[in-house]
Design an enzyme around this catalytic site. Structure first.
Site, PDB file in Angstrom:
ATOM      1  N   ASP A 125      24.601   2.753   4.450  1.00  8.82           N
ATOM      2  CA  ASP A 125      24.368   4.186   4.583  1.00  8.82           C
ATOM      3  C   ASP A 125      24.562   4.631   6.028  1.00  8.82           C
ATOM      4  OD1 ASP A 125      23.516   6.726   3.672  1.00  8.82           O
ATOM      5  OD2 ASP A 125      21.631   6.364   4.715  1.00  8.82           O
ATOM      6  N   THR A 154      27.358  10.575   4.696  1.00  5.97           N
ATOM      7  CA  THR A 154      26.950  10.402   6.085  1.00  5.97           C
ATOM      8  C   THR A 154      27.981   9.635   6.898  1.00  5.97           C
ATOM      9  OG1 THR A 154      25.622   8.584   5.273  1.00  5.97           O
ATOM     10  CG2 THR A 154      24.484  10.607   5.761  1.00  5.97           C
ATOM     11  N   THR A 155      28.634   8.668   6.251  1.00  9.30           N
ATOM     12  CA  THR A 155      29.694   7.950   6.968  1.00  9.30           C
ATOM     13  C   THR A 155      30.868   8.900   7.175  1.00  9.30           C
ATOM     14  OG1 THR A 155      29.026   6.053   5.657  1.00  9.30           O
ATOM     15  CG2 THR A 155      30.984   5.809   6.996  1.00  9.30           C
ATOM     16  N   ASP A 189      20.316   8.292  -2.315  1.00 14.64           N
ATOM     17  CA  ASP A 189      21.578   9.032  -2.169  1.00 14.64           C
ATOM     18  C   ASP A 189      22.003   9.610  -3.506  1.00 14.64           C
ATOM     19  OD1 ASP A 189      21.622   8.272   0.420  1.00 14.64           O
ATOM     20  OD2 ASP A 189      23.640   7.415   0.400  1.00 14.64           O
TER      21      ASP A 189
END
Ligand code: ADP
Ligand code: MG
Length: 553
Positions: free
Chosen positions: A59, A92-93, A389
């Site tokens: 994550d 998020t990446t 997530d």
């Protein structure tokens, strides 16, 4: 010529182009760290901190948080990853990678002496256009039947999970997540979905409770004689101690007559028996308390076929209250039937090495609990983060109900659109928007790289497909299984549109922010002042009077 002294001696300032380039380099370096974690074939990072705890995660937000970045400009990336995590929960990446790529594309222009304001203006325009395009391409899942909608949501959840450790069982968990989210309806409180971790067993042994489940609390003798299963029990929720109190302080009681002594001792017992009687009279079959339920009470309840649990965590108690429809009581006086909750089945069940109290079939049905099983601790923890997530994504999709094709398809399509649009613009801005468009391609490229495919080859195929006049290639993305390209819609690689919209927005803002900084000033005093304060505090703490503040007489 007298020299002009502006800043204190020792101040470290760096400014201009060199400073900007150094910031860009730092951000790119951070991007390179998380780069390899993107997508279903992305790798995980193992981070172990100075305390010796080990975290394995895929994550972006978790990794960024644990990296403990000190570079002032690169820290901005940590913030956008965090904000993406709290806003939408996934991507998020992506957001970190996009920001790094925007800056990387801007670097040659900066080196050539382009003023950053020009870049910023064009980037902002490009971002607005890109977001409009995403909105235009998004497909609504509104107006479908519940069953159909559930299926579609499960697809979104599966896409999120496919890049995680538990990706192998993504269908299994995706259905579970969708059921959990559906159970709580449109309530906004995320903590209504509980995730309980029980090490051991197989991932597949994880299960969903349509109600509340929590680990058996500490219990006293007599507990085993209590019944462990009820159908439609009344549930009493308390926030009081049911324990015999021994006098803690040195209380002094003066008696004139020895026979009075017994009455004082009895009073204690009467108080607790009175409380217990009231609990029993309420008709409750299950008594839960946030505070301790002692051995006397446990035995008393056991004799009357009542189940009790003390020291229930507040969060769990509140969730029982929400689900079973009861209210937590702070006194046992006057318990009216309305404050009692109920559920279809209450039982104590063995889950691996733990015993769980499970309340299922709750009337208001506004809670769900996922009991996670699996090998190592790190594994279950990462599984929990991944489920988080997925839960966020499903909730987002329920709210906004528009999805876009993943696997880099939407990025390629927006990129194509921006390139086309840039041709209609005269002047340097054309180049900048073109670079922005190119930066968006980082997502499919990285998906290929991480899977070991030939990125150039796949990207060429994708560009060709997306360039088709008919527009039928618009949803083509990287096919992670074969190394070619495939229709992401048809393959159900779906993402809620908000993930992309928020990612593009946040990444552009971060890039523009960094581009707008042309000077960093590091004040030496601010650091040493802190040092002094710390030293002073230490000196005082030791009582040595060595702190500077002590000698001011
Ligand atoms: P993030 O932290 O940004 O969500 P992930 O590691 O979860 O990063 O990767 C998300 C990317 O992987 C998205 O661009 C998504 O479209 C892509 N992706 C997910 N599943 C698949 C799949 N089965 N095939 C191709 N791409 C996928
Ligand atoms: Mg993801």
């Amino acid at each position: 010529q007298p020299q002009i002294i502006l800043l204190k001696e020792g101040t470290d300032t760096s400014q201009g182009k060199a400073q900007l380039l150094s910031n860009i380099n730092a951000v790119t370096a951070v991007g390179d760290v998380v780069r390899t974690t993107l997508g279903p074939r992305g790798m995980d990072k193992l981070i172990h901190d100075d305390k010796g705890s080990v975290t394995i995660s895929n994550d972006g937000a978790t990794i960024m948080k644990l990296l403990d970045i000190v570079h002032p400009a690169a820290k901005i990336l940590v913030d956008i990853a965090k904000s993406q995590d709290s806003e939408v929960g996934d991507g998020t990446t992506t957001v970190v990678l996009l920001a790094a790529e925007f800056l990387k594309e801007a670097k040659p222009f900066v080196e050539d002496g382009v003023h950053s304001q020009n870049l910023i203006r064009s980037y902002r325009t490009a971002s607005t256009l890109a977001i409009e395009k995403v909105k235009e391409l998004a497909v609504s899942i509104e107006g479908k039947s519940v069953e159909e909608k559930k299926g579609l949501l499960a697809k979104c959840a599966a896409t999120t999970l496919s890049s995680k450790l538990i990706g192998g069982e993504k269908e299994f968990f995706a259905t579970m997540v969708v059921d959990a989210v559906m159970a709580i309806g449109d309530d906004d409180r995320l903590n209504l979905i509980g995730i309980k971790k029980v090490p051991g067993g197989n991932m597949r042994d994880s299960f969903l409770v349509d109600g509340v489940a929590f680990k058996k609390t500490f219990s006293y003798a007599g507990f085993e004689q209590q019944p462990k299963k009820f159908l439609n029990p009344k549930i009493l929720l308390l926030n009081i101690e049911l324990e015999l109190k021994s006098e803690k302080e040195n209380a002094e009681i003066r008696l004139s007559d020895p026979s009075q002594y017994q009455s004082i001792v009895d009073a204690e017992w009467n108080i607790i028996y009175d409380k217990l009687d009231k609990c029993v009279e309420s008709g409750a079959k299950v008594v839960l308390s946030r505070l301790a339920i002692g051995d006397l009470a446990t035995q008393y309840f056991a004799d009357r076929d009542i189940f009790c649990a003390g020291r229930v965590a507040e969060e769990d108690l509140n969730r029982v209250a929400a689900a079973a429809g009861g209210t937590v009581q702070t006194s046992v006086n006057n318990i009216i039937p309305e404050v009692l909750g109920t559920c279809e089945i209450f039982e104590e069940k063995q889950v691996g090495g733990e015993r769980f109290n499970i309340f299922s079939g709750c009337p208001s049905g506004r809670t769900a609990t996922i009991v996670l099983r699996g090998g190592a601790d790190q594994f279950i923890e990462e599984a929990e983060r991944s489920l988080h997530d997925a839960i966020m994504i499903v909730r987002r999709a329920v709210k906004n109900s528009t999805v876009v094709p993943g696997g880099g398809a939407i990025d390629m399509e927006v990129s194509k659109y921006l390139r086309q649009h840039s041709r209609t613009i005269a002047g340097k801005s054309q180049l900048f928007i073109n670079s922005y468009a190119k930066a968006l391609e980082v997502i499919p490229r990285q998906l290929c790289d991480n899977a070991g495919f030939d990125a150039t080859d796949v990207l060429n195929k994708l560009r060709q497909k997306h360039a088709m006049q008919s527009g039928e290639g618009a949803s083509y993305g990287v096919d992670i299984n074969t190394g070619g390209i495939a229709d992401s819609y048809a393959n159900f690689v779906w993402e809620p549109a908000v993930v992309k919209i928020n990612a593009i927005n946040a990444a552009t803002e971060a890039a523009c922010l960094i581009l707008s900084v042309d000077e960093t000033v590091k004040n030496p005093k601010s650091e040493s002042a802190q040092g002094d304060a710390a030293a002073g505090a230490m000196g005082r703490g030791r009582g040595g009077g060595r702190g500077r503040g002590m000698r001011r007489r």
